[in-house]
Motif scaffolding. Structure first.
Motif, PDB file in Angstrom:
ATOM      1  N   LEU A  38       0.849  -1.191   0.000  1.00 15.17           N
ATOM      2  CA  LEU A  38       0.000   0.000   0.000  1.00 15.17           C
ATOM      3  C   LEU A  38       0.882   1.237   0.000  1.00 15.17           C
ATOM      4  N   ALA A  39       0.540   2.224  -0.820  1.00 11.53           N
ATOM      5  CA  ALA A  39       1.300   3.479  -0.845  1.00 11.53           C
ATOM      6  C   ALA A  39       0.363   4.627  -1.176  1.00 11.53           C
ATOM      7  N   SER A  40       0.625   5.778  -0.540  1.00 12.30           N
ATOM      8  CA  SER A  40      -0.162   6.960  -0.842  1.00 12.30           C
ATOM      9  C   SER A  40       0.608   8.205  -0.443  1.00 12.30           C
ATOM     10  N   THR A  41       0.370   9.280  -1.157  1.00  8.87           N
ATOM     11  CA  THR A  41       0.899  10.587  -0.796  1.00  8.87           C
ATOM     12  C   THR A  41      -0.251  11.509  -0.401  1.00  8.87           C
ATOM     13  N   LYS A  42      -1.445  10.949  -0.320  1.00  5.37           N
ATOM     14  CA  LYS A  42      -2.657  11.706   0.014  1.00  5.37           C
ATOM     15  C   LYS A  42      -3.134  11.340   1.416  1.00  5.37           C
ATOM     16  N   ASN A  43      -3.978  12.208   1.997  1.00  6.69           N
ATOM     17  CA  ASN A  43      -4.603  11.893   3.272  1.00  6.69           C
ATOM     18  C   ASN A  43      -5.734  10.901   3.029  1.00  6.69           C
ATOM     19  N   ILE A  44      -5.717   9.802   3.771  1.00  5.32           N
ATOM     20  CA  ILE A  44      -6.731   8.761   3.602  1.00  5.32           C
ATOM     21  C   ILE A  44      -7.430   8.540   4.935  1.00  5.32           C
ATOM     22  N   LEU A  90      -8.864   5.891   6.702  1.00  4.75           N
ATOM     23  CA  LEU A  90      -8.939   4.429   6.677  1.00  4.75           C
ATOM     24  C   LEU A  90     -10.171   3.894   7.400  1.00  4.75           C
ATOM     25  N   ASN A  91     -10.799   4.713   8.254  1.00  4.76           N
ATOM     26  CA  ASN A  91     -11.994   4.279   8.963  1.00  4.76           C
ATOM     27  C   ASN A  91     -13.242   4.310   8.079  1.00  4.76           C
ATOM     28  N   ALA A  92     -13.165   4.988   6.938  1.00  6.58           N
ATOM     29  CA  ALA A  92     -14.324   5.079   6.046  1.00  6.58           C
ATOM     30  C   ALA A  92     -14.721   3.697   5.552  1.00  6.58           C
ATOM     31  N   GLY A  93     -13.754   2.881   5.197  1.00  6.20           N
ATOM     32  CA  GLY A  93     -14.011   1.494   4.823  1.00  6.20           C
ATOM     33  C   GLY A  93     -14.790   1.292   3.535  1.00  6.20           C
ATOM     34  N   ASN A  94     -14.985   2.324   2.749  1.00  5.71           N
ATOM     35  CA  ASN A  94     -15.740   2.182   1.513  1.00  5.71           C
ATOM     36  C   ASN A  94     -14.798   2.400   0.326  1.00  5.71           C
ATOM     37  N   PHE A  95     -13.917   1.422   0.125  1.00  7.38           N
ATOM     38  CA  PHE A  95     -12.904   1.523  -0.911  1.00  7.38           C
ATOM     39  C   PHE A  95     -13.149   0.498  -2.008  1.00  7.38           C
ATOM     40  N   ALA A  96     -12.662   0.800  -3.195  1.00  4.27           N
ATOM     41  CA  ALA A  96     -12.721  -0.124  -4.327  1.00  4.27           C
ATOM     42  C   ALA A  96     -11.348  -0.125  -4.994  1.00  4.27           C
ATOM     43  N   GLU A  97     -11.043  -1.228  -5.659  1.00  4.99           N
ATOM     44  CA  GLU A  97      -9.775  -1.300  -6.381  1.00  4.99           C
ATOM     45  C   GLU A  97     -10.004  -0.873  -7.824  1.00  4.99           C
ATOM     46  N   GLY A  98      -9.159   0.028  -8.297  1.00  7.45           N
ATOM     47  CA  GLY A  98      -9.298   0.555  -9.651  1.00  7.45           C
ATOM     48  C   GLY A  98      -8.295  -0.049 -10.617  1.00  7.45           C
ATOM     49  N   ASN A  99      -8.133   0.628 -11.722  1.00  9.27           N
ATOM     50  CA  ASN A  99      -7.239   0.197 -12.788  1.00  9.27           C
ATOM     51  C   ASN A  99      -5.776   0.235 -12.359  1.00  9.27           C
ATOM     52  N   ARG A 100      -4.947  -0.493 -13.068  1.00  5.09           N
ATOM     53  CA  ARG A 100      -3.503  -0.440 -12.864  1.00  5.09           C
ATOM     54  C   ARG A 100      -2.981   0.788 -13.618  1.00  5.09           C
ATOM     55  N   VAL A 101      -2.194   1.601 -12.930  1.00  5.03           N
ATOM     56  CA  VAL A 101      -1.695   2.849 -13.503  1.00  5.03           C
ATOM     57  C   VAL A 101      -0.181   2.970 -13.305  1.00  5.03           C
ATOM     58  N   ILE A 102       0.403   3.849 -14.084  1.00  9.33           N
ATOM     59  CA  ILE A 102       1.836   4.124 -13.993  1.00  9.33           C
ATOM     60  C   ILE A 102       2.026   5.631 -13.903  1.00  9.33           C
ATOM     61  N   GLY A 103       2.877   6.049 -12.983  1.00 15.09           N
ATOM     62  CA  GLY A 103       3.264   7.448 -12.870  1.00 15.09           C
ATOM     63  C   GLY A 103       4.769   7.564 -12.979  1.00 15.09           C
ATOM     64  N   GLU A 104       5.237   8.579 -13.675  1.00 16.97           N
ATOM     65  CA  GLU A 104       6.670   8.754 -13.878  1.00 16.97           C
ATOM     66  C   GLU A 104       7.090  10.188 -13.591  1.00 16.97           C
ATOM     67  N   LEU A 115      -2.483   3.671  -3.817  1.00 17.10           N
ATOM     68  CA  LEU A 115      -2.175   2.553  -4.704  1.00 17.10           C
ATOM     69  C   LEU A 115      -1.968   1.280  -3.903  1.00 17.10           C
ATOM     70  N   THR A 116      -2.323   0.141  -4.492  1.00 15.73           N
ATOM     71  CA  THR A 116      -2.008  -1.158  -3.907  1.00 15.73           C
ATOM     72  C   THR A 116      -1.114  -1.916  -4.868  1.00 15.73           C
ATOM     73  N   ASP A 117      -0.454  -2.959  -4.356  1.00 14.15           N
ATOM     74  CA  ASP A 117       0.458  -3.784  -5.158  1.00 14.15           C
ATOM     75  C   ASP A 117       1.415  -2.894  -5.955  1.00 14.15           C
ATOM     76  N   VAL A 118       2.153  -2.076  -5.242  1.00 12.86           N
ATOM     77  CA  VAL A 118       2.977  -1.032  -5.836  1.00 12.86           C
ATOM     78  C   VAL A 118       4.400  -1.525  -6.102  1.00 12.86           C
ATOM     79  N   ASN A 142      -2.200  -0.506  -8.497  1.00 14.91           N
ATOM     80  CA  ASN A 142      -3.657  -0.463  -8.676  1.00 14.91           C
ATOM     81  C   ASN A 142      -4.215   0.682  -7.840  1.00 14.91           C
ATOM     82  N   LEU A 143      -5.100   1.460  -8.442  1.00 14.65           N
ATOM     83  CA  LEU A 143      -5.695   2.588  -7.732  1.00 14.65           C
ATOM     84  C   LEU A 143      -6.565   2.121  -6.566  1.00 14.65           C
ATOM     85  N   ILE A 144      -6.549   2.875  -5.485  1.00 14.70           N
ATOM     86  CA  ILE A 144      -7.493   2.693  -4.372  1.00 14.70           C
ATOM     87  C   ILE A 144      -8.507   3.819  -4.511  1.00 14.70           C
TER      88      ILE A 144
END
Length: 126
Positions: A31-37, A39-53, A85-88, A109-111
Protein backbone atom coordinates in the motif's frame (compact mmCIF):
# COMPACT_ATOMS: atom_id res chain seq x y z
CA UNK A 1 44.17 -4.52 -41.85
CA UNK A 2 45.21 -2.59 -38.73
CA UNK A 3 42.79 0.23 -39.64
CA UNK A 4 39.88 -2.24 -39.84
CA UNK A 5 40.66 -3.52 -36.34
CA UNK A 6 40.89 0.03 -34.97
CA UNK A 7 37.61 1.07 -36.59
CA UNK A 8 35.90 -2.13 -35.38
CA UNK A 9 37.15 -1.58 -31.83
CA UNK A 10 36.06 2.08 -31.85
CA UNK A 11 32.63 1.08 -33.15
CA UNK A 12 32.28 -1.57 -30.43
CA UNK A 13 33.30 0.85 -27.66
CA UNK A 14 30.95 3.55 -29.00
CA UNK A 15 28.02 1.12 -29.24
CA UNK A 16 28.67 -0.11 -25.70
CA UNK A 17 28.75 3.42 -24.30
CA UNK A 18 25.64 4.54 -26.17
CA UNK A 19 23.55 1.56 -25.04
CA UNK A 20 24.67 1.75 -21.43
CA UNK A 21 21.85 2.26 -18.96
CA UNK A 22 20.64 0.94 -15.67
CA UNK A 23 17.26 0.04 -14.21
CA UNK A 24 16.73 -0.98 -10.61
CA UNK A 25 13.75 -1.97 -8.48
CA UNK A 26 13.55 0.41 -5.53
CA UNK A 27 10.60 -1.03 -3.64
CA UNK A 28 7.65 -3.42 -3.68
CA UNK A 29 4.87 -2.15 -1.43
CA UNK A 30 1.45 -3.49 -0.49
CA UNK A 31 0.00 0.00 0.00
CA UNK A 32 1.30 3.48 -0.85
CA UNK A 33 -0.16 6.96 -0.84
CA UNK A 34 0.90 10.59 -0.80
CA UNK A 35 -2.66 11.71 0.01
CA UNK A 36 -4.60 11.89 3.27
CA UNK A 37 -6.73 8.76 3.60
CA UNK A 38 -9.54 8.14 6.08
CA UNK A 39 -8.94 4.43 6.68
CA UNK A 40 -11.99 4.28 8.96
CA UNK A 41 -14.32 5.08 6.05
CA UNK A 42 -14.01 1.49 4.82
CA UNK A 43 -15.74 2.18 1.51
CA UNK A 44 -12.90 1.52 -0.91
CA UNK A 45 -12.72 -0.12 -4.33
CA UNK A 46 -9.77 -1.30 -6.38
CA UNK A 47 -9.30 0.55 -9.65
CA UNK A 48 -7.24 0.20 -12.79
CA UNK A 49 -3.50 -0.44 -12.86
CA UNK A 50 -1.70 2.85 -13.50
CA UNK A 51 1.84 4.12 -13.99
CA UNK A 52 3.26 7.45 -12.87
CA UNK A 53 6.67 8.75 -13.88
CA UNK A 54 8.94 11.64 -13.02
CA UNK A 55 12.10 12.17 -15.05
CA UNK A 56 14.81 14.77 -15.51
CA UNK A 57 17.10 15.21 -18.51
CA UNK A 58 20.86 14.79 -18.45
CA UNK A 59 22.96 16.99 -20.72
CA UNK A 60 26.54 16.37 -19.59
CA UNK A 61 25.18 16.49 -16.01
CA UNK A 62 21.70 16.01 -14.46
CA UNK A 63 19.41 19.03 -14.85
CA UNK A 64 17.42 18.18 -11.73
CA UNK A 65 16.52 15.35 -9.41
CA UNK A 66 13.38 13.30 -10.08
CA UNK A 67 10.99 12.72 -7.19
CA UNK A 68 9.41 9.41 -6.20
CA UNK A 69 6.61 11.45 -4.57
CA UNK A 70 5.87 13.22 -7.86
CA UNK A 71 5.77 9.88 -9.71
CA UNK A 72 3.36 8.51 -7.08
CA UNK A 73 1.16 11.63 -7.28
CA UNK A 74 0.99 11.34 -11.07
CA UNK A 75 -0.16 7.72 -10.78
CA UNK A 76 -2.80 8.44 -8.11
CA UNK A 77 -4.15 11.57 -9.82
CA UNK A 78 -5.18 9.66 -12.94
CA UNK A 79 -8.60 9.23 -11.29
CA UNK A 80 -10.13 12.01 -9.17
CA UNK A 81 -11.62 9.46 -6.75
CA UNK A 82 -8.28 7.75 -6.07
CA UNK A 83 -6.44 8.18 -2.78
CA UNK A 84 -3.64 5.62 -3.04
CA UNK A 85 -2.17 2.55 -4.70
CA UNK A 86 -2.01 -1.16 -3.91
CA UNK A 87 0.46 -3.78 -5.16
CA UNK A 88 2.98 -1.03 -5.84
CA UNK A 89 6.35 -1.34 -7.53
CA UNK A 90 8.80 1.55 -7.73
CA UNK A 91 11.68 1.51 -10.19
CA UNK A 92 14.61 3.77 -11.00
CA UNK A 93 15.93 4.09 -14.53
CA UNK A 94 19.08 5.84 -15.72
CA UNK A 95 20.70 6.36 -19.09
CA UNK A 96 23.46 8.78 -19.96
CA UNK A 97 26.09 9.25 -22.59
CA UNK A 98 26.45 13.02 -22.91
CA UNK A 99 22.64 13.18 -23.25
CA UNK A 100 20.23 11.00 -21.29
CA UNK A 101 17.74 10.92 -18.45
CA UNK A 102 17.14 9.75 -14.90
CA UNK A 103 13.61 8.57 -14.06
CA UNK A 104 11.44 7.15 -11.27
CA UNK A 105 8.46 5.01 -12.25
CA UNK A 106 5.68 3.97 -9.84
CA UNK A 107 3.11 1.36 -10.86
CA UNK A 108 0.11 0.09 -8.90
CA UNK A 109 -3.66 -0.46 -8.68
CA UNK A 110 -5.69 2.59 -7.73
CA UNK A 111 -7.49 2.69 -4.37
CA UNK A 112 -10.83 4.44 -4.91
CA UNK A 113 -12.47 6.18 -1.95
CA UNK A 114 -16.22 5.94 -2.59
CA UNK A 115 -16.95 8.35 0.31
CA UNK A 116 -15.47 11.28 -1.63
CA UNK A 117 -18.04 13.66 -3.07
CA UNK A 118 -19.10 12.54 -6.55
CA UNK A 119 -17.50 9.12 -6.22
CA UNK A 120 -20.39 7.24 -4.58
CA UNK A 121 -21.29 5.37 -7.77
CA UNK A 122 -17.75 4.88 -9.06
CA UNK A 123 -17.30 2.08 -11.56
CA UNK A 124 -14.06 0.68 -12.90
CA UNK A 125 -13.07 1.98 -16.33
CA UNK A 126 -12.49 -0.65 -18.97
Amino acid sequence: MKIKKTVSMALLVTTTLITTGCAQRIADLTLASTKNINLNAGNFAEGNRVIGEDSKPIILFPLGIPSIKEATDRAIEQDRCAVGLTDVSADSEFFSFIIGYVKYKVEGNLIIDKTKKGCEHWEMKK
